[in-house]
Enzyme design. Structure first.
Site, PDB file in Angstrom:
ATOM      1  N   CYS A   1     -22.872  35.366  -8.761  1.00  0.00           N
ATOM      2  CA  CYS A   1     -23.278  34.256  -8.717  1.00  0.00           C
ATOM      3  C   CYS A   1     -24.456  33.796  -9.255  1.00  0.00           C
ATOM      4  CB  CYS A   1     -23.256  33.815  -7.235  1.00  0.00           C
ATOM      5  SG  CYS A   1     -21.369  33.985  -6.380  1.00  0.00           S
ATOM      6  N   ARG A   2     -25.573  33.979  -8.504  1.00  0.00           N
ATOM      7  CA  ARG A   2     -27.160  33.769  -8.697  1.00  0.00           C
ATOM      8  C   ARG A   2     -27.529  34.049 -10.505  1.00  0.00           C
ATOM      9  NH1 ARG A   2     -29.588  35.692  -3.690  1.00  0.00           N
ATOM     10  NH2 ARG A   2     -28.124  37.273  -3.651  1.00  0.00           N
ATOM     11  N   SER A   3     -27.459  35.812 -10.650  1.00  0.00           N
ATOM     12  CA  SER A   3     -27.941  36.147 -11.322  1.00  0.00           C
ATOM     13  C   SER A   3     -27.401  35.656 -13.257  1.00  0.00           C
ATOM     14  CB  SER A   3     -28.769  37.383 -11.240  1.00  0.00           C
ATOM     15  OG  SER A   3     -27.050  38.248 -11.250  1.00  0.00           O
TER      16      SER A   3
ATOM     17  N   ASN B   1     -23.930  40.052  -8.676  1.00  0.00           N
ATOM     18  CA  ASN B   1     -24.052  39.444 -10.914  1.00  0.00           C
ATOM     19  C   ASN B   1     -22.665  39.039 -10.971  1.00  0.00           C
ATOM     20  OD1 ASN B   1     -23.756  41.690 -14.245  1.00  0.00           O
ATOM     21  ND2 ASN B   1     -24.674  39.646 -13.229  1.00  0.00           N
TER      22      ASN B   1
ATOM     23  N   ASP C   1     -27.742  33.307  -0.957  1.00  0.00           N
ATOM     24  CA  ASP C   1     -26.854  33.857  -1.314  1.00  0.00           C
ATOM     25  C   ASP C   1     -25.981  32.408  -1.006  1.00  0.00           C
ATOM     26  OD1 ASP C   1     -24.944  34.834  -2.440  1.00  0.00           O
ATOM     27  OD2 ASP C   1     -25.076  37.053  -1.548  1.00  0.00           O
TER      28      ASP C   1
ATOM     29  N   CYS D   1     -29.416  39.881  -8.868  1.00  0.00           N
ATOM     30  CA  CYS D   1     -28.838  40.120  -7.950  1.00  0.00           C
ATOM     31  C   CYS D   1     -27.908  40.867  -6.939  1.00  0.00           C
ATOM     32  CB  CYS D   1     -28.510  38.120  -7.451  1.00  0.00           C
ATOM     33  SG  CYS D   1     -26.428  38.438  -9.035  1.00  0.00           S
TER      34      CYS D   1
HETATM   35  P1  4NP Z   1     -24.986  37.546  -6.087  1.00  0.00           P
HETATM   36  O1  4NP Z   1     -23.077  36.651  -4.509  1.00  0.00           O
HETATM   37  O2  4NP Z   1     -25.161  38.210  -5.647  1.00  0.00           O
HETATM   38  O3  4NP Z   1     -24.983  35.801  -6.308  1.00  0.00           O
HETATM   39  O4  4NP Z   1     -23.764  37.531  -7.069  1.00  0.00           O
HETATM   40  C1  4NP Z   1     -23.042  37.626  -4.567  1.00  0.00           C
HETATM   41  C2  4NP Z   1     -21.777  37.361  -4.523  1.00  0.00           C
HETATM   42  C3  4NP Z   1     -20.184  38.776  -3.894  1.00  0.00           C
HETATM   43  C4  4NP Z   1     -20.828  39.603  -3.187  1.00  0.00           C
HETATM   44  C5  4NP Z   1     -22.227  39.559  -3.085  1.00  0.00           C
HETATM   45  C6  4NP Z   1     -22.771  38.700  -2.954  1.00  0.00           C
HETATM   46  N1  4NP Z   1     -19.826  40.715  -2.462  1.00  0.00           N
HETATM   47  O5  4NP Z   1     -20.711  41.340  -1.390  1.00  0.00           O
HETATM   48  O6  4NP Z   1     -18.730  40.706  -3.463  1.00  0.00           O
END
Ligand code: 4NP
Length: 155
Positions: A14-16, A12, A123, A9
């Protein structure tokens, strides 16, 4: 040699990490290795988001030992399957691919559930708490399909 699957994702956190934990829980550990990475570098070395840890825990999974890392070109050689969470991740990962073999390893994860529809796992980072429940349910459903396919193909 175990079959290796990478979940990708943006952050790294939240989702993955959820995708990694959920799929790993459905596969025999001696035959499959599941990992995750982010296309961005903001959360390298960080534990998953508290909300992902909480929704995993609510569903009986522990993901708090995972640590963030950034996707790298060598992952194309290291892993057999690369699942990305959304279309933006897809573009970022494909951009780093050097061969058709690399590109062929990359798939949008929800295309296993809704073939060719190119649906994103949304997201949940900036959203409401139920965003994480929603993501968990989607990933759990698609991980059932992926696990079944992988076990059939590699046994
Ligand atoms: P993820 O979500 O891609 O599902 O881990 C996010 C977590 C943090 C950020 C973006 C997306 N960020 O911009 O810090």
């Amino acid at each position: 040699m175990p079959v290796k699957i990478l979940m990708v994702c943006l952050g790294n956190i939240c989702r993955s990490p959820l995708a990694e934990g959920i799929l790993a829980s459905k596969l025999p550990k001696d035959k499959f290795i599941v990992d995750s990475a982010g296309t961005g570098s903001w959360h390298v070395g960080h534990a998953p988001d508290k909300r992902s840890i909480a929704v995993a825990q609510k569903n009986g999974l522990s993901i708090d030992n995972q640590r963030g890392r950034q996707f790298k070109s060598s992952d194309f050689d290291e892993f057999d399957y690369i699942y990305v969470m959304d279309n933006s991740n897809y573009r970022d990962v494909i951009h780093l691919a050097k061969t058709p073999e690399h590109k062929n390893k990359v798939n949008l994860i929800l295309n296993e559930l809704f073939p060719d529809e190119n649906v994103d796992v949304p997201d949940p980072y900036y959203g409401a708490v139920n965003g994480f429940d929603n993501v968990y349910q989607m990933l759990d459903e698609v991980a059932d399909i992926i696990a079944k396919k992988l076990i059939e193909k590699h046994s």
